[in-house]
Design an enzyme around this catalytic site. Structure first.
Site, PDB file in Angstrom:
ATOM      1  N   TYR A   1      57.558 -13.733 -16.116  1.00  0.00           N
ATOM      2  CA  TYR A   1      56.999 -14.066 -15.003  1.00  0.00           C
ATOM      3  C   TYR A   1      55.549 -14.030 -14.888  1.00  0.00           C
ATOM      4  CZ  TYR A   1      55.875 -14.032  -9.775  1.00  0.00           C
ATOM      5  OH  TYR A   1      55.293 -14.410  -8.554  1.00  0.00           O
TER       6      TYR A   1
ATOM      7  N   ASP B   1      49.511 -11.958 -20.657  1.00  0.00           N
ATOM      8  CA  ASP B   1      49.573 -11.557 -19.349  1.00  0.00           C
ATOM      9  C   ASP B   1      49.778  -9.976 -19.291  1.00  0.00           C
ATOM     10  OD1 ASP B   1      49.732 -11.359 -16.736  1.00  0.00           O
ATOM     11  OD2 ASP B   1      51.238 -12.833 -16.549  1.00  0.00           O
TER      12      ASP B   1
ATOM     13  N   LYS C   1      46.989  -5.891 -10.432  1.00  0.00           N
ATOM     14  CA  LYS C   1      47.559  -4.555 -10.221  1.00  0.00           C
ATOM     15  C   LYS C   1      46.662  -3.205 -10.433  1.00  0.00           C
ATOM     16  CE  LYS C   1      52.203  -6.624 -10.937  1.00  0.00           C
ATOM     17  NZ  LYS C   1      53.111  -6.539  -9.840  1.00  0.00           N
TER      18      LYS C   1
HETATM   19  N1  PLP Z   1      51.972 -11.744 -14.429  1.00  0.00           N
HETATM   20  C1  PLP Z   1      52.778 -10.862 -14.318  1.00  0.00           C
HETATM   21  C2  PLP Z   1      53.215  -9.941 -15.563  1.00  0.00           C
HETATM   22  C3  PLP Z   1      53.360 -10.189 -13.173  1.00  0.00           C
HETATM   23  O1  PLP Z   1      54.090  -9.096 -13.097  1.00  0.00           O
HETATM   24  C4  PLP Z   1      52.856 -10.616 -11.895  1.00  0.00           C
HETATM   25  C5  PLP Z   1      53.553 -10.166 -10.558  1.00  0.00           C
HETATM   26  O2  PLP Z   1      54.071  -9.171 -10.621  1.00  0.00           O
HETATM   27  C6  PLP Z   1      51.817 -11.764 -11.887  1.00  0.00           C
HETATM   28  C7  PLP Z   1      51.547 -12.107 -13.084  1.00  0.00           C
HETATM   29  C8  PLP Z   1      51.358 -12.424 -10.590  1.00  0.00           C
HETATM   30  O3  PLP Z   1      50.438 -11.154 -10.060  1.00  0.00           O
HETATM   31  P1  PLP Z   1      50.237 -11.300  -8.402  1.00  0.00           P
HETATM   32  O4  PLP Z   1      51.519 -10.927  -7.763  1.00  0.00           O
HETATM   33  O5  PLP Z   1      49.257 -10.454  -8.120  1.00  0.00           O
HETATM   34  O6  PLP Z   1      49.885 -12.577  -8.094  1.00  0.00           O
END
Ligand code: PLP
Length: 428
Positions: free
Chosen positions: A143, A236, A264
């Site tokens: 994700y 990511d 985060k």
């Molecule tokens: N990338 C990863 C690996 C994530 O776990 C998340 C959200 O859980 C995101 C991107 C997206 O972040 P946000 O929820 O702050 O938009």
């Protein structure tokens, strides 16, 4: 009793789609009603019915130090007395960027945004702008937020063109997303041989399909394939950044990424994201270059303050020793319980991220984990909640351990887990 939460959920549903502002919060995959939270402190969260729970969601990762950390709270209150937003540069943005660059390898410029989604969306545009190529490879089950091109997991078959999981995503967008199999370098190699690829984006530890650990050599293999095919490697690190180590997965696995996305932890609980990488690539972003990306609230002074304060507290190695040690004890305890009671479940863990899967014997990629028994996870979840343990309301999410968790918290969690699992076995 969770009567007030039930009433509030009904009220919320009248004004918010499904009653929640992010789908997993609705408890749909585990059954029951979501808890409405009044406050959180240390390792505990408190619902509006006055119940307290040991929290392993930790706001989905940001609260690595635990909730309501005094230093962060006080810094935020103090920053707020100077005004909430200026829409102009501040020293705070510079300090947070400098701090990130101090710890994270290969960050030569950093741009602040407001969420992980925004960081990923911007990094992908940048990768396309820099390379002049369109296709992106992602991994099934990873994700990366809800930007259109990442809402693609692909159907069956190893080398499928993207097919979106969400309505509202056009085929044109989905077709530029290629989907490979996590921990399977061949699936990546075949895509790279066939298409002109701008970038590979990967969760270095996949933590959005439960926790799937990268196999030895997988991340390094991606680096080599990117070098061979002139594609960028994007880590990511929205979850892994400052969690595995201060230097994130690049430092943990000793693999270099071209671009890294964050969210985060770097916001200390405030809405923040960031992306950064090699100067040559980052210099393509406006106003230096032609890749446009902007944000009214980007670099917000309150969010920067929370992030800086949290990162300052992470300078102490003791934090990582503590969270990794507790997570290891939790994993070991769960494995002992599984063995002792012959439960059909496995655990996976990297650092302070862990997961228990029901009904499968290995968890190397999405196909394996999606066979997990979500109904049994739902039962386990509800039993644990009843016992005062707040787990992620989905089989396919990680447990997060924070610096505020204690040995006692772990002991109570294990006691509950054994009780709940034995009860579940009796029920069949
Ligand atoms: N990338 C990863 C690996 C994530 O776990 C998340 C959200 O859980 C995101 C991107 C997206 O972040 P946000 O929820 O702050 O938009």
């Amino acid at each position: 009793m969770t009567e007030n939460s039930k009433v509030m959920f009904e009220r919320a549903k009248q004004v918010i789609p499904g009653g929640v502002n992010s789908p997993v919060r609705a408890f749909k995959s585990v059954g029951g009603n979501p808890l409405f939270i009044e406050k959180a402190d240390g390792s505990k969260i408190y619902d509006i019915d006055g119940n307290s729970y040991i929290d392993y969601v930790c706001s989905w990762g940001p609260m690595i130090l635990g909730h309501n950390k005094k230093e962060i709270r006080e810094a935020v209150i103090s920053a707020a007395s100077n005004g909430l937003s200026f829409g102009a540069p501040t020293e705070l943005e510079v300090v947070l960027a400098e701090k990130m660059m101090e710890y994270v390898p290969n960050l030569e410029l950093v741009r602040m945004v407001n969420s992980g989604t925004e960081a990923v969306m911007s990094a992908l545009r940048l990768a396309r702008g820099f390379t002049g190529k369109n296709k992106i490879i992602k991994f099934e089950g990873c994700y990366h937020g809800h930007t259109d091109s990442m809402l693609v997991r692909a159907g069956s078959g190893i080398l499928t063109m993207g097919e979106s999981d969400s309505s509202g995503v056009t085929d044109t967008v989905a077709n530029d997303t290629l989907v490979a199999v996590y921990n399977d370098l061949d699936s990546v190699s075949q895509l790279l041989d066939k298409y002109e690829v701008a970038a590979i984006i990967v969760e270095p530890v996949a933590a959005n399909m439960g926790v799937v650990v990268p196999a030895d050599g997988f991340l390094k293999g991606l680096r080599d394939l990117c070098d061979k095919h002139n594609a960028l490697l994007i880590f990511d690190e929205v979850i892994t950044g400052f969690r595995l180590l201060r230097g994130g997965a690049q430092a943990f696995y000793n693999v270099r990424a071209d671009l890294v996305t964050f969210g985060k932890i770097i916001g200390g609980g405030m809405p923040v994201g960031a992306y950064g990488g090699r100067r040559e690539i980052m210099a393509c972003i406006a106003p230096l270059g032609s890749v446009y990306q902007a944000g009214t609230l980007s670099g917000n002074p309150i969010a920067m303050t929370a992030g800086i304060t949290q990162l300052n507290l992470l300078v102490d190695d003791g934090v990582y020793q503590h969270i990794n040690h507790l997570a290891m004890c939790l994993e070991k305890g769960l494995n002992d319980i599984i063995k002792r009671n012959q439960i059909d479940a496995i655990t996976t863990r990297v650092g302070s991220l862990l997961c228990m899967f029901f009904g499968i014997s290995s968890a190397n990629n999405y196909r394996e984990v999606k066979a997990a028994d979500t109904e049994r996870y739902g039962k386990y979840f509800r039993g644990m909640l009843e016992c005062g343990i707040y787990l992620a309301p989905s089989q396919f999410e990680a447990m997060f351990v924070s610096y505020s968790h204690t040995e006692n918290d772990i002991a109570k969690t294990l006691e509950c887990a054994e009780k709940v699992l034995i009860e579940m076995r009796k029920e069949g």
